[in-house]
Design an enzyme around this catalytic site. Structure first.
Site, PDB file in Angstrom:
ATOM      1  N   ARG A  77     -29.966 148.314  61.684  1.00 13.71           N
ATOM      2  CA  ARG A  77     -28.516 148.505  61.692  1.00 13.71           C
ATOM      3  C   ARG A  77     -28.204 149.890  61.132  1.00 13.71           C
ATOM      4  O   ARG A  77     -28.557 150.193  59.985  1.00 13.71           O
ATOM      5  CB  ARG A  77     -27.819 147.433  60.843  1.00 13.71           C
ATOM      6  N   HIS A 144     -18.324 153.208  59.875  1.00 13.67           N
ATOM      7  CA  HIS A 144     -18.689 152.877  58.492  1.00 13.67           C
ATOM      8  C   HIS A 144     -18.021 153.901  57.562  1.00 13.67           C
ATOM      9  O   HIS A 144     -18.689 154.641  56.846  1.00 13.67           O
ATOM     10  CB  HIS A 144     -20.208 152.843  58.324  1.00 13.67           C
ATOM     11  N   GLU A 191     -16.555 146.219  56.707  1.00 11.89           N
ATOM     12  CA  GLU A 191     -15.867 145.856  55.463  1.00 11.89           C
ATOM     13  C   GLU A 191     -14.453 146.419  55.317  1.00 11.89           C
ATOM     14  O   GLU A 191     -14.224 147.328  54.512  1.00 11.89           O
ATOM     15  CB  GLU A 191     -16.692 146.313  54.257  1.00 11.89           C
ATOM     16  N   ASN A 319     -21.508 140.876  54.879  1.00  9.35           N
ATOM     17  CA  ASN A 319     -22.252 141.577  53.835  1.00  9.35           C
ATOM     18  C   ASN A 319     -22.094 140.805  52.535  1.00  9.35           C
ATOM     19  O   ASN A 319     -20.982 140.593  52.061  1.00  9.35           O
ATOM     20  CB  ASN A 319     -21.704 142.995  53.635  1.00  9.35           C
ATOM     21  N   TYR A 321     -23.601 140.114  48.495  1.00  8.53           N
ATOM     22  CA  TYR A 321     -24.405 140.648  47.388  1.00  8.53           C
ATOM     23  C   TYR A 321     -24.558 139.677  46.225  1.00  8.53           C
ATOM     24  O   TYR A 321     -25.663 139.367  45.815  1.00  8.53           O
ATOM     25  CB  TYR A 321     -23.809 141.977  46.912  1.00  8.53           C
ATOM     26  N   GLU A 394     -25.633 142.834  55.668  1.00  8.05           N
ATOM     27  CA  GLU A 394     -26.121 143.510  54.466  1.00  8.05           C
ATOM     28  C   GLU A 394     -26.365 142.456  53.406  1.00  8.05           C
ATOM     29  O   GLU A 394     -25.606 141.502  53.287  1.00  8.05           O
ATOM     30  CB  GLU A 394     -25.084 144.491  53.865  1.00  8.05           C
TER      31      GLU A 394
HETATM   32  C1  PNW Z   1     -21.082 147.925  50.917  1.00 12.98           C
HETATM   33  N1  PNW Z   1     -17.911 146.473  45.640  1.00 12.98           N
HETATM   34  O1  PNW Z   1     -20.049 148.486  50.196  1.00 12.98           O
HETATM   35  C2  PNW Z   1     -21.223 148.937  52.006  1.00 12.98           C
HETATM   36  O2  PNW Z   1     -21.139 148.445  53.308  1.00 12.98           O
HETATM   37  C3  PNW Z   1     -22.352 149.889  51.810  1.00 12.98           C
HETATM   38  O3  PNW Z   1     -21.984 151.112  52.393  1.00 12.98           O
HETATM   39  C4  PNW Z   1     -22.698 150.006  50.337  1.00 12.98           C
HETATM   40  O4  PNW Z   1     -23.650 150.979  50.090  1.00 12.98           O
HETATM   41  C5  PNW Z   1     -23.186 148.641  49.914  1.00 12.98           C
HETATM   42  O5  PNW Z   1     -22.173 147.663  50.096  1.00 12.98           O
HETATM   43  C6  PNW Z   1     -23.672 148.571  48.483  1.00 12.98           C
HETATM   44  O6  PNW Z   1     -22.611 148.729  47.576  1.00 12.98           O
HETATM   45  C7  PNW Z   1     -19.550 147.943  49.060  1.00 12.98           C
HETATM   46  O7  PNW Z   1     -17.708 147.254  44.665  1.00 12.98           O
HETATM   47  C8  PNW Z   1     -19.302 148.801  48.005  1.00 12.98           C
HETATM   48  O8  PNW Z   1     -17.679 145.263  45.611  1.00 12.98           O
HETATM   49  C9  PNW Z   1     -18.753 148.305  46.859  1.00 12.98           C
HETATM   50  C10 PNW Z   1     -18.444 146.961  46.791  1.00 12.98           C
HETATM   51  C11 PNW Z   1     -18.691 146.090  47.845  1.00 12.98           C
HETATM   52  C12 PNW Z   1     -19.248 146.615  48.989  1.00 12.98           C
END
Ligand code: PNW
Length: 492
Positions: A77, A144, A191, A319, A321, A394
């Protein structure tokens, strides 16, 4: 650990897409080469950590493909840089052939016969065909976050729905025309929620976003997406036979205890962060909590626009985390600004215990069960009734203090290995036991790269990049673990 005789071998879909993800501005570098003009981040991050060199993937992309192969990936991706291929960005502005070629290929490359050796300028095997030749499916993000600065200067970028939508759709159309014979997986926008927050915190306002700003961005983003989806469906899909969708960010949230306040705060955050952009696309409406909150600012769409929006994705790009617990307290300031993520107070302990390993502040804690709960929530609310699959576009982790680590310590990345073991076990079990339809998983990220406003201190890669030594790449131990886990899940 997963692996061994855990009953999870081969539980994944036979055509499961396993890969790594990146985004153009975060990895490419070469910020002013071959006719590229500045994007909004080039301008905003000029005097701080920025993407001028990044991981130098503009030049080292062949090494990136070798890494993907080494990691057993069948998918990559990546995003296309608007300011490269159409440097001024507008619907009447010229395309830039030199940069279009970067993402393109040579006609003489056939699957299985590609040589990855450079053959001189204008003759290099290009990225998309080289991926295909390596048996790796390109999964392309159209946008992006890195639109040309000139669109900001001309009309305020995403503040101006009328203009940005026309320019966006025209840009996307050019990509379908150019690459759609070979690219069969498209993401319109990455996002919406984070793009709004980061843009406002970053190149636009340099302060937390007002509800008015969220509403204006939402209108532009949703229409850019829906119009692009409609264009692809009508004009390109009948002959190109690809698929297209949108990508949402969503971490799991729940009350720290069983209080009504904690429940309400969690639903508010899910509605605000995800529902605001997912309900229009899946259900043809905004969440009530969001319209009530935005009041007079709530975006207005015509009936025709609502009709375009509803059903405008073929997969739920997601995405994910981490997980956060909410106390139930709201942190909203009195001038209508949200502090972050819907301004709910976050806590990370329950019954006196931290909920998981602590990572980077934005997506903080490694909590596999939170991922499991959110797979269920998304399936029940959105993808199940719509009968469409989830694509994890992601997923990743970076320890909070990784910035201080030596290269050796970065490679021996035990916390990231714990993270992927835990999350993938939950995912495999969810597929087997909960009827969750997941068709893809992309590690964020292939490389340690530019983490936007946080610079190079936050490192999400399964590959370390030594910026001081020509961006030399070093696979981290997690890359081998993830490879083994997917081989297991895919029955190999
Ligand atoms: C995503 N937060 O962004 C993006 O799609 C990527 O570009 C980025 O590098 C990746 O997550 C890792 O952070 C985010 O603060 C950035 O919650 C910040 C947040 C969430 C997503």
């Amino acid at each position: 650990a997963v692996l061994s005789d855990d009953g999870l071998k081969g539980v994944l879909h036979p055509e499961f897409m396993y890969g790594c993800a990146t985004a153009a501005y975060q990895v490419e570098g070469a910020w002013d080469e071959d006719g590229k003009l500045p994007n909004v981040w080039d301008v905003h991050l000029k005097d701080t950590d920025n993407g001028e060199v990044a991981c130098d993937s503009y030049h080292l992309w062949k090494e990136d493909i070798e890494l993907l192969k080494k990691y057993g990936c069948n998918t990559y991706r990546f995003s296309i840089a608007w300011s490269r291929v159409r440097p001024l960005g507008g619907r009447n502005d010229p395309w830039n052939e030199a940069s279009l070629k970067y993402y393109d290929d040579l006609p003489d490359i056939q699957p299985g016969t590609a040589s990855l050796v450079p053959r001189g300028l204008g003759q290099r095997p290009r990225r998309i065909n080289a991926l295909l030749a390596a048996g790796i499916t390109p999964f392309v993000t159209i946008f992006h976050w890195d639109h040309p600065q000139s669109l900001e200067e001309r009309y305020g970028g995403f503040y101006n729905a009328e203009e940005i939508v026309e320019d966006f759709v025209s840009y996307a159309e050019g990509l379908f025309e150019r690459y759609g014979d070979r690219v069969k997986h498209w993401i319109t926008i990455n996002e919406p929620h984070i793009f709004t927050m980061m843009s406002s915190m970053g190149y636009k306002l340099k302060e937390w976003v007002h509800k008015r700003d969220h509403a204006r961005f939402a209108k532009s983003i949703l229409l850019c997406h829906a119009r692009t989806f409609d264009l692809y469906k009508k004009k390109f899909q009948p002959s190109q036979h690809g698929t297209i969708g949108i990508v949402y960010n969503c971490d799991w949230v729940e009350g720290v205890d069983s209080s009504a306040e904690g429940k309400e705060a969690s639903q508010w955050v899910l509605d605000w962060v995800l529902g605001f952009y997912a309900e229009p696309v899946f259900l043809g409406r905004f969440p009530d909590r969001v319209t009530a909150y935005l009041g007079e600012h709530a975006p207005q769409f015509t009936d025709a626009e609502w009709a375009l929006l509803k059903g405008s994705t073929e997969f739920f790009g997601w995405n994910h985390y981490g997980t956060q617990l909410l106390s139930g307290k709201r942190l909203e300031t009195d001038n209508g600004r949200l502090v972050s993520f819907g301004s709910a107070e976050r806590v990370f302990e329950r019954d006196g215990k931290q909920i998981g390993n602590k990572g980077h502040g934005g997506h903080p804690y490694d909590v596999p069960w939170g991922f499991r709960k959110l797979m269920k929530y998304i399936t029940e609310r959105f993808t199940g009734p719509a009968g469409i699959p989830i694509m994890i576009t992601e997923c990743g982790f970076t320890p909070e203090n990784e910035a201080e680590w030596s290269l050796e310590e970065r490679i021996d990345d035990t916390q990231r290995q714990d993270y992927y073991s835990g999350y993938l076990k939950e995912m495999f079990e969810a597929v087997r036991d909960d009827g969750i339809d997941i068709r893809g998983f992309m590690v964020w990220s292939l490389l340690d790269n530019l983490e936007w406003l946080q610079g190079y201190a936050k490192r999400f890669g399964v590959t370390a990049v030594d910026q001081d030594n020509g961006c030399k790449r070093y696979p981290k131990d997690s890359s081998a673990l993830v490879k083994a886990l997917f081989a297991h899940g895919m029955g190999k």
